[in-house]
Scaffold this active site. Structure first.
Site, PDB file in Angstrom:
ATOM      1  CB  SER B  20      -0.895  -0.315   1.209  1.00 42.42           C
ATOM      2  OG  SER B  20      -1.637   1.373   1.128  1.00 42.42           O
ATOM      3  CG  ASN B 126      -1.606   2.473   7.415  1.00 44.46           C
ATOM      4  OD1 ASN B 126      -1.271   1.793   8.588  1.00 44.46           O
ATOM      5  ND2 ASN B 126      -1.999   2.990   6.553  1.00 44.46           N
ATOM      6  CB  CYS B 129       0.476   5.792   8.871  1.00 46.70           C
ATOM      7  SG  CYS B 129       0.731   7.108   7.477  1.00 46.70           S
ATOM      8  CE  LYS B 163       2.615  -1.656   6.325  1.00 45.65           C
ATOM      9  NZ  LYS B 163       2.217  -1.163   4.368  1.00 45.65           N
TER      10      LYS B 163
END
Lengths: 289, 300
Positions: B20, B126, B129, B163
């Site tokens: 990604s 996610n 981040c 993730k």
């Protein structure tokens, strides 16, 4: 919806044909890449990366200086002119004929079609002259690109070219040979007009269209002059880029939208923008953020 | 040769995914990359609301790597579903959507919304981040990681990939919490928090001050974390971090990854993932293996 029929860009390993000094710290490298040379158009760019190393890691964007034709007038190579400024360009300057580099391109939108304008002025600062040689040749019908035949599009092309000092002026003879009227300005007065290139430009009659490439303050001054003159103006931007193809979202600039502004990728929506569509950062006054 | 990769409920044609944020929405690579060669594509992270992203400069190169602080620049989940998903679902490879929420509720709402869409093979969360200020760093707390995944699990039928961030003291504890919460697999590592400075101006180079380090420079860290997680946590692991060559892929498989994501390399060698897929059979042959699963987690 886009169809994946033909590649939007190509990735090739290219052989260095020559790498010659044009001016102080400024080189022209000739890269053997027939398929890429056949497709690239003025104002587009390509990414160049040194093969077999992870440092420098990323490719760097370079404008097409011009394509090179073989004896049968088929595009066979392309020229890139670069100023040695960092890790990558320092290494690039050491390359010799038959060394290899990785290339991908053609990338970006290229210059708009200015057919029918009487007089186009190209305004360059620093190393910003490099995208303009192919543009001059295309506008004056000296050369066709991307498979198009050569066709004269405008009556006159002027290049206004600002440098810090005389020995950094690179390629002036190339532009003169291509048919542009060249006006040089220098910060220290060592060549041409003593002062900024936009000041030099302001002493002349407004052209029908302006195209600029160079440092941010120069582009800002040019956009202001274009506004005063009410002359349409396109700017070719250079922003820090990692991929060149639109997947990393690094190279954004502020573009006007219906409800303010949004960041847009310079590599795919540019690098050439209508100056009227660029939105400046209120904090810095800069286009880039 | 059997190149297929098995990740719980998710089976891929081969173990090579593109990560990604390093492959756009795939359109950008059309024509250059033969998507049918890839194990799958993870498009750029989608958030609930549009986000302009961080002020530039957003990336800077470092020694054998790069820092990025893009800031999840995207047009929001509705736009993703209306404009990107219709294209993505036509591609001849597995599409794994990737979402990031600013709150647990946002994760749950987005997962519920995207879970109703056809054409997705899995959903990657996610949780990690590093470039979004004001949000919760979900994947640094085991309890929060567990709870988010459990809630998403309840509303979304897709296989879930958590993730994970490397910016923690004990990545195994987080991975275990994700597995216990119902993740089908975990992917790691996201970028490592870093910084670059222009000392002459006494200023950070990135507009966001700090950013995430990626590229070959982080591969040893990623390999260590994948190895630690794979041997201690029950769910399959997707290895990420500086993977650029077939040798890198084999190292991660041997360390315990069932599949990998190639990321930063897409920026500097856009056809790398496709090329590495073609080199896998020969590399398996070196180990006398005829399938991917024979080499996964075989470190002596």
């Amino acid at each position: 919806m886009e169809l994946a029929t033909a590649p939007r860009f190509l990735q090739v390993t290219s052989r260095v044909a020559e790498n010659v000094l044009l001016a102080r710290n400024t080189f022209r490298i000739r890269l053997h890449a027939p398929e890429l040379a056949a497709r690239i158009r003025p104002g587009q760019f390509l990414m160049v990366r040194l093969a077999g190393t992870s440092d420098p890691l990323l490719g760097r964007p370079f404008a097409l200086y011009d394509t090179v034709l073989d004896a049968q007038d088929r595009p066979i190579a392309l020229d890139v002119v670069y100023l040695v400024v960092g890790k990558m360009t320092t290494r690039l300057a050491t390359l010799r004929p038959d060394d290899r580099v990785e290339l991908w391109g053609p990338l970006g939108n290229g210059f708009p079609d200015l057919s029918g304008r009487e007089h186009v002025a190209l305004v360059a600062g620093g190393i910003g002259q490099t995208p303009f040689l192919a543009h001059v040749r295309e506008l004056l019908g000296k050369r066709g690109y991307g498979g198009d035949p050569a066709r004269r599009r405008v009556q006159r092309v002027s290049l206004y070219y600002g440098v810090r000092t005389a020995d950094l002026a690179a390629g002036v003879e190339d532009f003169e040979r291509a048919g542009a009227a060249v006006h040089v300005a220098s910060d220290d007065g060592s060549v041409g007009f003593h002062g900024f290139v936009t000041q030099l430009l302001g002493r002349h009659e407004p052209p029908a269209h302006l195209v600029g490439c160079g440092p941010e303050p120069m582009l800002r001054a040019l956009a202001n002059l274009a506004g005063t003159w009410k002359v349409p103006c396109h700017l070719s931007l250079e922003t820090p880029m990692a991929c060149g193809v639109g997947i990393c979202f690094s190279c954004v600039t502020r573009v006007r939208t219906d409800d303010g502004w949004d960041y847009r990728r310079v590599c795919v929506e540019g690098p050439v923008f209508d100056a009227a569509n660029l939105a400046r950062d209120d904090r810095t006054g800069m286009h880039h953020g | 040769m059997d190149l297929s990769a098995t990740l719980g409920r998710l089976t891929l044609r081969n173990p090579i995914l593109v990560a990604s944020g390093t492959f756009g929405y795939a359109r950008e690579m059309a024509g250059l990359v033969d998507f049918s060669k890839l194990g799958g594509i993870v498009p750029k992270t989608v958030t609930q609301k549009p986000r302009p992203g961080n002020a530039p400069p957003r990336t800077v190169e470092t020694a054998s790597g790069m820092l990025n602080a893009i800031g999840l620049d995207n047009d929001g989940i509705d736009h993703f579903i209306a404009h990107h998903l219709p294209y993505l679902r036509t591609l001849p490879t597995a599409i794994i959507a990737n979402i990031a929420g600013k709150s647990e509720d946002e994760f749950v709402q987005m997962a519920e919304q995207i879970g109703k869409e056809s054409g997705l093979a899995a959903l990657e969360l996610n949780l990690s981040c590093p470039n979004v200020s004001g949000g919760v760093d979900f994947a640094i707390h085991p309890e929060v990681t567990h709870r988010v995944i459990e809630r998403v699990r309840a509303v979304c039928p897709l296989p879930l990939i958590a993730k994970l961030t490397p910016n923690v003291t004990d990545v195994v504890a987080i991975a275990r919490a994700a597995a216990d919460g119902g993740a089908d697999c975990v992917s790691l590592i996201n970028t490592i928090m870093g910084m670059a400075i222009d000392w002459k101006k006494r200023r950070p180079i990135l507009g966001n001050t700090t950013g995430g380090l990626s590229g070959p420079a982080i591969k040893p860290v990623a390999l260590r974390m994948v190895w630690q997680v794979a041997r201690q946590v029950k769910v399959p692991v997707i290895g990420i971090g500086g993977i650029a060559t077939v040798d890198d892929v084999m190292e991660f498989l041997v360390a315990g990854a069932s599949a990998v994501q190639m990321g930063t390399v897409n920026f500097y060698d856009p056809s790398a993932a496709m090329r590495v897929v073609g080199q896998l059979p020969e590399a398996l042959g070196v180990l006398g293996a005829s399938s991917i699963r024979e080499v996964v987690g075989t470190l002596d």
